[in-house]
Structures are given as structure tokens and as C-alpha cells.
Design a protein around this motif. Structure first.
Motif, PDB file in Angstrom:
ATOM      1  N   LEU A  53      35.675  40.146  27.760  1.00 58.91           N
ATOM      2  CA  LEU A  53      34.858  41.150  28.640  1.00 58.91           C
ATOM      3  C   LEU A  53      33.471  41.101  28.211  1.00 58.91           C
ATOM      4  CD1 LEU A  53      37.055  44.429  29.171  1.00 58.91           C
ATOM      5  CD2 LEU A  53      36.279  43.010  30.926  1.00 58.91           C
ATOM      6  N   TYR A  54      33.061  41.165  26.876  1.00 54.41           N
ATOM      7  CA  TYR A  54      31.896  41.167  26.654  1.00 54.41           C
ATOM      8  C   TYR A  54      31.236  39.809  27.098  1.00 54.41           C
ATOM      9  CZ  TYR A  54      28.030  40.519  23.518  1.00 54.41           C
ATOM     10  OH  TYR A  54      26.666  40.333  23.045  1.00 54.41           O
ATOM     11  N   TYR A  55      31.786  38.574  26.720  1.00 55.71           N
ATOM     12  CA  TYR A  55      31.153  37.605  27.388  1.00 55.71           C
ATOM     13  C   TYR A  55      30.955  37.411  28.727  1.00 55.71           C
ATOM     14  CZ  TYR A  55      31.684  35.597  22.576  1.00 55.71           C
ATOM     15  OH  TYR A  55      31.588  35.432  21.222  1.00 55.71           O
ATOM     16  N   SER A  56      31.943  37.949  29.439  1.00 54.33           N
ATOM     17  CA  SER A  56      31.610  37.883  30.854  1.00 54.33           C
ATOM     18  C   SER A  56      30.483  38.822  31.289  1.00 54.33           C
ATOM     19  CB  SER A  56      32.919  38.523  31.598  1.00 54.33           C
ATOM     20  OG  SER A  56      33.025  39.898  31.440  1.00 54.33           O
ATOM     21  N   THR A  57      29.987  39.115  30.659  1.00 56.65           N
ATOM     22  CA  THR A  57      28.578  40.097  30.953  1.00 56.65           C
ATOM     23  C   THR A  57      27.365  39.419  30.619  1.00 56.65           C
ATOM     24  OG1 THR A  57      28.521  41.528  29.170  1.00 56.65           O
ATOM     25  CG2 THR A  57      29.653  42.272  30.949  1.00 56.65           C
ATOM     26  N   GLN A  58      27.547  38.289  29.962  1.00 54.89           N
ATOM     27  CA  GLN A  58      26.374  37.679  29.303  1.00 54.89           C
ATOM     28  C   GLN A  58      26.193  36.296  30.155  1.00 54.89           C
ATOM     29  OE1 GLN A  58      25.097  38.606  26.299  1.00 54.89           O
ATOM     30  NE2 GLN A  58      26.255  40.645  26.462  1.00 54.89           N
ATOM     31  N   LEU A  63      25.789  25.252  24.940  1.00 56.09           N
ATOM     32  CA  LEU A  63      24.541  24.234  24.545  1.00 56.09           C
ATOM     33  C   LEU A  63      23.276  24.956  24.302  1.00 56.09           C
ATOM     34  CD1 LEU A  63      25.401  21.083  26.797  1.00 56.09           C
ATOM     35  CD2 LEU A  63      26.302  21.722  24.650  1.00 56.09           C
ATOM     36  N   ARG A  64      23.054  26.042  24.900  1.00 55.01           N
ATOM     37  CA  ARG A  64      21.864  26.748  24.526  1.00 55.01           C
ATOM     38  C   ARG A  64      22.212  28.059  24.007  1.00 55.01           C
ATOM     39  NH1 ARG A  64      18.852  25.596  29.765  1.00 55.01           N
ATOM     40  NH2 ARG A  64      21.014  24.791  30.451  1.00 55.01           N
ATOM     41  N   PRO A  65      22.613  28.447  22.901  1.00 55.15           N
ATOM     42  CA  PRO A  65      23.095  29.751  22.503  1.00 55.15           C
ATOM     43  C   PRO A  65      21.959  30.514  22.606  1.00 55.15           C
ATOM     44  CG  PRO A  65      23.837  28.105  20.666  1.00 55.15           C
ATOM     45  CD  PRO A  65      23.012  27.468  22.005  1.00 55.15           C
ATOM     46  N   GLU A  66      20.719  30.198  22.126  1.00 52.92           N
ATOM     47  CA  GLU A  66      19.640  31.006  21.973  1.00 52.92           C
ATOM     48  C   GLU A  66      19.300  31.625  23.433  1.00 52.92           C
ATOM     49  OE1 GLU A  66      19.566  27.789  21.805  1.00 52.92           O
ATOM     50  OE2 GLU A  66      18.337  26.924  23.147  1.00 52.92           O
ATOM     51  N   PHE A 277      30.077  24.179  30.061  1.00 51.31           N
ATOM     52  CA  PHE A 277      29.696  24.987  28.840  1.00 51.31           C
ATOM     53  C   PHE A 277      29.299  26.110  29.464  1.00 51.31           C
ATOM     54  CE2 PHE A 277      29.007  20.571  27.575  1.00 51.31           C
ATOM     55  CZ  PHE A 277      29.914  20.739  26.693  1.00 51.31           C
ATOM     56  N   ASN A 278      29.704  26.809  30.407  1.00 51.89           N
ATOM     57  CA  ASN A 278      29.349  28.029  30.821  1.00 51.89           C
ATOM     58  C   ASN A 278      30.317  29.334  30.590  1.00 51.89           C
ATOM     59  OD1 ASN A 278      28.205  30.345  32.317  1.00 51.89           O
ATOM     60  ND2 ASN A 278      28.083  28.933  34.288  1.00 51.89           N
ATOM     61  N   ALA A 279      30.127  29.701  29.313  1.00 49.31           N
ATOM     62  CA  ALA A 279      30.989  30.655  28.692  1.00 49.31           C
ATOM     63  C   ALA A 279      31.146  31.863  29.562  1.00 49.31           C
ATOM     64  CB  ALA A 279      30.863  30.880  27.224  1.00 49.31           C
ATOM     65  N   GLY A 280      29.906  32.228  30.145  1.00 49.21           N
ATOM     66  CA  GLY A 280      29.702  33.584  30.669  1.00 49.21           C
ATOM     67  C   GLY A 280      30.801  33.726  31.854  1.00 49.21           C
ATOM     68  N   GLU A 281      30.732  32.606  33.034  1.00 49.51           N
ATOM     69  CA  GLU A 281      31.430  32.377  34.038  1.00 49.51           C
ATOM     70  C   GLU A 281      32.672  32.122  33.763  1.00 49.51           C
ATOM     71  OE1 GLU A 281      28.192  30.731  37.119  1.00 49.51           O
ATOM     72  OE2 GLU A 281      30.509  30.234  37.568  1.00 49.51           O
ATOM     73  N   ALA A 282      33.014  31.419  32.846  1.00 51.34           N
ATOM     74  CA  ALA A 282      34.583  31.453  32.540  1.00 51.34           C
ATOM     75  C   ALA A 282      35.010  32.570  32.111  1.00 51.34           C
ATOM     76  CB  ALA A 282      34.415  30.280  31.160  1.00 51.34           C
ATOM     77  N   ALA A 283      34.529  33.470  31.224  1.00 48.62           N
ATOM     78  CA  ALA A 283      35.063  34.645  30.537  1.00 48.62           C
ATOM     79  C   ALA A 283      35.241  35.385  31.950  1.00 48.62           C
ATOM     80  CB  ALA A 283      33.987  35.393  29.818  1.00 48.62           C
ATOM     81  N   ALA A 284      34.393  35.410  32.782  1.00 48.19           N
ATOM     82  CA  ALA A 284      34.460  36.279  34.229  1.00 48.19           C
ATOM     83  C   ALA A 284      35.811  36.032  34.684  1.00 48.19           C
ATOM     84  CB  ALA A 284      33.285  36.341  35.168  1.00 48.19           C
TER      85      ALA A 284
END
Ligand SMILES: Nc1ncnc2c1ncn2[C@@H]1O[C@H](COP(=O)(O)OP(=O)(O)OP(=O)(O)O)[C@@H](O)[C@H]1O
Ligand SMILES: [Mg+2]
Lengths: 313, 364
Positions: A53-58, A63-66, A277-284
């Protein structure tokens, strides 16, 4: 001497007493023994979900965690408008519905067969269960390389008398191939549940139907099927939940392709997370899948809850 | 309505060398109530299921009326069966349960409803027609099972211990209801029970089986008064008949220290068989207490008082000590003897049953 019996005083109509309410203390005490299990379940299942849930809001590119930052619900918006996501939903529905229907059909037929006595029944039963026991990834590999291979695949060899040439099943008919493999893999699961249903039926009821004048077909339709219904429903609900989550077969056989032809939701999430590498959309997308599954499972389980509340006579 | 004939019908279960039912031979008259009775495992259910078509007939034949049904499927036999577990269809209402056979037989709906309602009325089931079996009590389920049979108006009713799941009181009342119903409908009925009281009270005739073999088939009274062998004699009647083997001395049976005369025909039959002893049976109510000097002496071991009756359990003096009482006698409850006392008893004249010690068959 006559015996006088006094009429009982006209009593008020008796009403069922209110069930006694438990006090708060009692309720708390009754729940306490469940606490360890609850904590365990929460840690095991809910923490990863909360993290998702948290990642889905990020906005979070692996590749560019910063560059990670909070974007609210915009990931959800992006997912919902994504054609690829919609395509994945459609594929998932198509795949799941077809496989579940086929499994229910073959599962029932095989269960009825195994319910009869015949020579070598236990061997046949073991053989029929095997697909369910094979590791899904290994099974998918076998299907891809030795069954469906266009040049030396067994399927083409078996079909060659009927004029099948060197068909490349996985690229010409990708969805059909996946459906075939999953049906092969999940039919035993349906069969076992339905077989348990068949064997829980009282033999005397079947004999009663026979003496009542029913033919074999009539007995099956009018007496056995109503009894089996709840077992088939149970198998369908559980099977749907499992087949919805299929990943191995698609990963091994088609990689979701050709194009996006066999990309289902789990594979879509995988693509988003580890290809784009799109963790946010994957989480959503993951959250949406979980919510949809929970909604489906709640309704479906309510449908079959009859199995758990009514005793089988 | 029809007669039923078992003609040397035999059933071997697969994997068994001894028949479960061995050359069963019974002719059942039209409208007759026949009870099959015997100890557990004697083949009662098997015999009934052979008639129903649920069990194969390996040798011999079974006929309903003039029709040889040996090879017919159950649904072609026009029989209705009541099972011990009732075997109601759990997902159907009472009305649907009762109407199912008629529906399969394509009876028009109006007639079907009419017949179901009529049967429900006979059995007091009208308030329950819309309920599922699991919402009924045991006695009500039993009646639904009966109802399912009677709406069919079949040629034969088959019932396999239909009362054994009911409590004792309900069993007695249902017993008489079934017997009365059968008389009223006048449908040939084969009824299986292991309870000899049920057998004696319900049956026009009773067939006693043991180890798959028919021992005797006769009216309850004949079964009681002239049992064909020692097994039937011991099985029918409660408390059981006293049956003991006694030495034969000059045409007399030696009971303890007393010699009791046997009839001339009995002695003749025994000597033909070259027997040195005789199996003598007498029912508890055929024994009377007499004063000292007459009869044979018995030590009282136990007195059971039931109110209307009292039973004396005793050991015949002069016979080698055996663990169980040698003799049961019905006595006057007004003046029961004390335990440990010695009383003298006599078998009422002509009330003894003599059986061959070799074959167990009745001598005369
Ligand atoms: N399906 C079967 N396979 C093999 N043997 C069987 C089978 N059913 C019954 N038998 C045997 O056949 C014999 C007769 O059985 P049956 O069921 O007819 O007895 P029964 O007289 O009805 O006894 P009960 O009063 O206990 O019901 C028994 O010895 C039993 O073990
Ligand atoms: Mg039986």
C-alpha cells in the motif's frame, strides 16, 4: 368419587427468552486465546500488504531510488487508464473463466469415472492426480519443450495423422496453449473435491432412486447433481482464486506474449516491477488485484457457505 | 398386487465361498405380510435386496406374480423399498420425496399431487409437506419413507428394519400402524427385522433364517408351538425356551435325579438315530412349581420380578455345575421363592419339545 382437576391459570403466551448478552469482560476473556494466532497472521499477511500500500503511493523507479517521492493516488489513476492493464484484466478473466469451466467439466467427469469400481482404479487415480503434484514451473517447462514444440513436440506428433503440420502452438495459439496447460494442471484439484462429494453420498439414497424407477442418467441429474452442487461450487471458488494468480506457466511458456496476448494480472505486475522497474505502479496494480480478489472471494464464499452450515443428511 | 416366489435363490458375495443366502425357497401369497427374521448376519437384508434387484441372484430365480424378475433392474420390478436409514433425498421437500417416483413414471401433475396428499393424510404428514428431511424428527422421517413407498401403489413393499432407528415407545405404536396400513392397502409385503417381537406381532407368516439357510416359515403361532428345530425354538420367545441335552435312560430323559417319560414316537425316532441323549426344550411358562416329592429339584439363583410376571432362574440339582442357570421358569409373582431355596418343578404335560441331539430337528 370424581377427581377434580383444576384448570391451570390462563398463562401468558410463552415467549422465547432473549439470548443472554455476554459481559465485556467475558467477551475479552473468550478472545484472548486467539490473540497469538491473530498476531502471527497479521505479521505474516498484513505487513507485506501494508508495505505494498505504501509503495503504491510513491513514484518509485527501482533504477533511480533517489528520485522516490510521494504522489498520492496518481499511480492508481495511471494504472486504470493504462491500456496494458486493461488488457491484462481482460486476459485474466478470459483465462480464469475458461480454465475453471473446463476443469469443472473434466473434474466432474473423471470423478464420476473414479467413483465406479474397475480394475486398476487406484493406479488410474494416482495417475490422474499427478499433474497436481508436479511443480508448476517444471510442468510448464515440459509442456513448452516436449509437448508443444513445433518440430519435435508430442502434441504435433499425435495430431499428425489428422493433418497437423508443424504448428507452433505457443505463438500461433498462445492463449489456447496456456488454457490447455492450466486445465491439465488444475483438473485433478477439481476432481478430488468432487470425488469426495460423490463418496460422501449415501449409497442407500442411490438405491432408493433405483427402486423409485430412476435410470442412471435420471439418478445422476436429479439426485447426485444437487448433492454435488455445493462441492462443485467450492472447487470453483478455490480454483478461481488459485488460477487468478497463475504466473509460472505464463512466465515459462509465453513470457506474456506474443505481444501482450497472454499477459495476465500477476504477469503484468511482474513486468511493471522488474522489467519497467516501476515499483509504484506495480504496487498499485497489486493492490487493485487483491481488492478485486477479496470482493470476488467474499461473494463467492458466501454462495458456498451453505456447505459449511448445513449438515449433509 | 402379486405373489412373490423365491425359487432356490442363492447369493454368493464376491470373494466369499459360502453363500450369504442359500437356496432360499419361499412362496408369498398375494397381500401377505411376510417377516424375515434371524440373528445378525443371517442374510435377511441380502434376501430382501435380491428381491429388490439391488443384489444379484447367483443361482435360482425370483418371481413376482408370473413374471421372472431374476435379471430385471430394480426400476423394472415395480417394488417400493423402505430403508433402515430411510434414504430420503436430502435436497427435496417431503412432497417432492414422495412424488419423485410418480414423476419419473410420468404420472400427470394433478394426479401426482392428489396421491401425495392422500398418502400424507394417511400418515399425518400434511403439515410437513414443504419441509426438507433434515427439518424432521426421526419418527417423521420414518413416515416420509413409508409415504414414499405407499404413493407408488407398487406390487410389493420391501422394508428393511424400518423401525430400528426409533425409540422403544414409538417403535411399538408404529409397528401396529404399519401392520394396520398393510392390511388396509392389501399389498404383498416383505419385512426384515431382527426383533422377534416385531416378527411375531406383525407377520402373517414369519421366515426364520440362520447362516443364509431358511429354518422354518410358518405362522407366528405355529412357530411358537411347533418349532421345527432347536434353533427356531430358542430364537422365538422371550425369555428364551429352556433347551438342554439330557441322557436317555430306558426311554426316559434323566433330568437331575429324576426320569421324565418321553412319548413313544419320540423314543422311536431317537432309537432310529441311535441317540444316547435327547435335546429337551420347554418354555418358561410351561414349567410349574410343585410340592416336594414330585418333579425335579431346582436351586433358585435369581428371581426377576416384573410386576405382572416373575421369572425364576435356577440350577437343576444333580446336573454337573454349569455357569449359567439351567432353567428359567415363569412363576406366580405373589409368592416368589427366596434365592438359595430349593423348589420342585415339573414340565406341564405335553408341553415339552424334543429335538434330535444330532441334527437339532424336531422329533415328532
Ligand atoms: N457387500 C457385501 N460383501 C460381502 N459380504 C457381504 C456383503 N454384505 C453382506 N455380506 C455378508 O453376507 C452375510 C449376510 O449379510 P446381511 O446383510 O444379509 O445380514 P442381515 O441378516 O441383514 O444382518 P443384520 O441383522 O445385521 O442387518 C453376512 O455374513 C455379511 O457379512
Ligand atoms: Mg440387515
Amino acid at each position: 368419587m370424581a377427581i377434580q382437576v383444576e384448570a391451570p391459570p390462563a398463562a401468558e403466551p410463552r415467549r422465547r427468552p432473549e439470548p443472554r448478552q455476554l459481559t465485556r469482560r467475558e467477551r475479552r476473556q473468550r478472545r484472548r486465546p486467539l490473540l497469538p494466532a491473530l498476531v502471527f497472521a497479521i505479521v505474516l499477511t498484513q505487513l507485506p500488504f501494508v508495505a505494498t500500500l505504501y509503495y503504491s503511493t510513491q513514484r518509485y523507479n527501482l533504477l533511480r531510488p533517489e528520485t522516490r517521492k510521494f504522489v498520492g493516488l496518481s499511480n492508481y489513476g495511471r494504472v486504470f487508464t493504462d491500456d496494458l492493464f486493461r488488457n491484462a484484466v481482460l486476459n485474466t478473466v478470459k483465462l480464469t473463466v475458461t480454465v475453471v469451466l473446463l476443469c469443472a467439466l473434466f473434474g466432474t467427469a473423471l470423478a464420476v469415472l473414479l467413483d465406479k469400481k474397475f480394475l486398476g482404479r487406484s493406479i488410474v487415480r494416482t495417475l490422474l492426480i499427478t499433474p497436481f503434484l508436479v511443480m508448476p514451473a517444471a510442468a510448464a517447462l515440459v509442456w513448452k519443450t516436449s509437448m508443444l514444440n513445433p518440430v519435435f513436440g508430442i502434441v504435433n506428433w499425435v495430431l499428425s495423422p489428422f493433418g497437423a503440420g508443424q504448428t507452433d502452438w505457443t505463438s500461433r495459439y498462445p492463449m489456447t496453449s496456456i488454457i490447455l496447460v492450466l486445465t491439465w494442471q488444475w483438473t485433478p484439484f477439481f476432481m478430488l473435491i468432487i470425488l469426495a462429494g460423490l463418496q460422501s453420498q449415501s449409497p442407500e439414497v442411490l438405491e432408493a432412486a433405483k427402486t423409485d424407477g430412476a435410470t442412471g442418467g435420471q439418478t445422476f441429474r436429479r439426485v447426485t447433481m444437487p448433492h454435488l452442487r455445493q462441492f462443485i461450487e467450492l472447487a470453483t471458488v478455490l480454483g478461481t482464486i488459485f488460477i487468478l494468480q497463475t504466473f509460472d506457466a505464463i512466465f515459462m511458456i509465453t513470457q506474456g506474449g506474443p505481444g501482450q496476448a497472454t499477459t495476465n494480472l500477476p504477469y503484468f505486475i511482474y513486468q511493471q516491477a522488474f522489467r519497467a522497474f516501476n515499483a509504484g505502479e506495480a504496487a498499485a496494480a497489486g493492490v487493485i488485484t487483491v481488492v478485486a480478489t477479496i470482493v470476488f472471494a467474499t461473494f463467492a464464499l458466501r454462495l458456498v457457505s451453505g456447505l459449511f452450515t448445513t449438515e449433509v443428511l | 398386487m402379486a405373489t412373490v416366489t423365491y425359487d432356490q435363490a442363492t447369493r454368493y458375495y464376491p470373494g466369499s465361498d459360502t453363500p450369504a443366502v442359500d437356496r432360499l425357497d419361499i412362496q408369498i401369497r398375494d397381500g401377505e405380510f411376510l417377516v424375515l427374521v434371524g440373528p445378525s448376519g443371517c442374510g435377511k437384508s441380502t434376501s430382501l435386496r435380491m428381491l429388490a434387484g439391488l443384489e444379484e441372484v447367483d443361482e435360482g430365480a425370483i418371481r413376482i406374480g408370473d413374471r421372472d424378475v431374476t435379471k430385471l433392474a430394480p426400476r423394472e420390478r415395480d417394488i417400493a423399498m423402505v430403508f433402515q436409514s430411510y434414504a430420503l433425498y436430502p435436497h427435496m421437500t417431503v412432497a417432492q420425496n414422495m412424488g419423485f417416483a410418480l414423476e419419473l413414471a410420468k404420472v400427470p401433475k394433478a394426479e401426482r399431487l392428489e396421491r401425495v396428499r392422500a398418502a400424507a393424510k394417511i400418515l399425518d404428514l400434511e403439515p410437513y409437506l414443504g419441509r426438507k428431511p433434515k427439518a424432521l424428527s426421526g419418527g417423521q422421517r420414518q413416515r416420509v419413507a413409508m409415504g414414499r413407498a405407499i404413493v407408488r401403489q407398487p406390487q410389493v413393499f420391501l422394508m428393511d428394519e424400518p423401525l430400528s432407528n426409533l425409540d422403544a415407545k414409538l417403535r411399538v405404536s408404529t409397528r401396529s400402524q404399519i401392520a394396520a396400513l398393510q392390511k388396509r392397502l392389501n399389498v404383498t409385503t416383505v419385512y426384515v427385522t431382527h426383533d422377534q417381537v416385531e416378527a411375531m406381532t406383525m407377520g402373517d407368516r414369519v421366515a426364520v433364517l440362520k447362516d443364509g439357510l431358511l429354518q422354518q416359515c410358518d405362522t407366528p403361532l405355529n412357530l411358537y408351538q411347533r418349532p421345527a428345530n432347536a434353533f427356531v425354538a430358542g430364537f422365538i420367545g422371550s425369555p428364551a425356551m429352556n433347551i438342554r441335552e439330557f441322557h436317555l435312560v430306558d426311554g426316559h430323559a434323566r433330568i437331575g435325579a429324576v426320569d421324565v417319560a418321553l412319548s413313544r414316537a419320540e423314543v422311536a425316532a431317537l432309537s432310529r438315530q441311535d441317540a444316547r441323549s435327547v435335546l429337551l426344550g420347554f418354555r418358561p411358562e410351561s414349567v410349574e412349581l410343585v410340592g416336594p416329592g414330585a418333579g425335579f429339584p431346582v436351586t433358585v439363583r435369581l428371581v426377576e420380578e416384573l410386576g405382572a410376571d416373575a421369572y425364576l432362574y435356577g440350577a437343576i440339582e444333580g446336573t454337573p455345575e454349569s455357569g449359567e442357570p439351567d432353567l428359567v421358569a415363569r412363576i406366580d409373582p405373589a409368592a416368589p421363592p427366596r434365592v438359595g431355596e430349593t423348589v420342585h418343578v415339573r414340565v406341564k404335560a405335553g408341553k415339552e419339545h424334543a429335538f434330535s441331539p444330532k441334527t437339532g430337528l424336531r422329533l415328532t
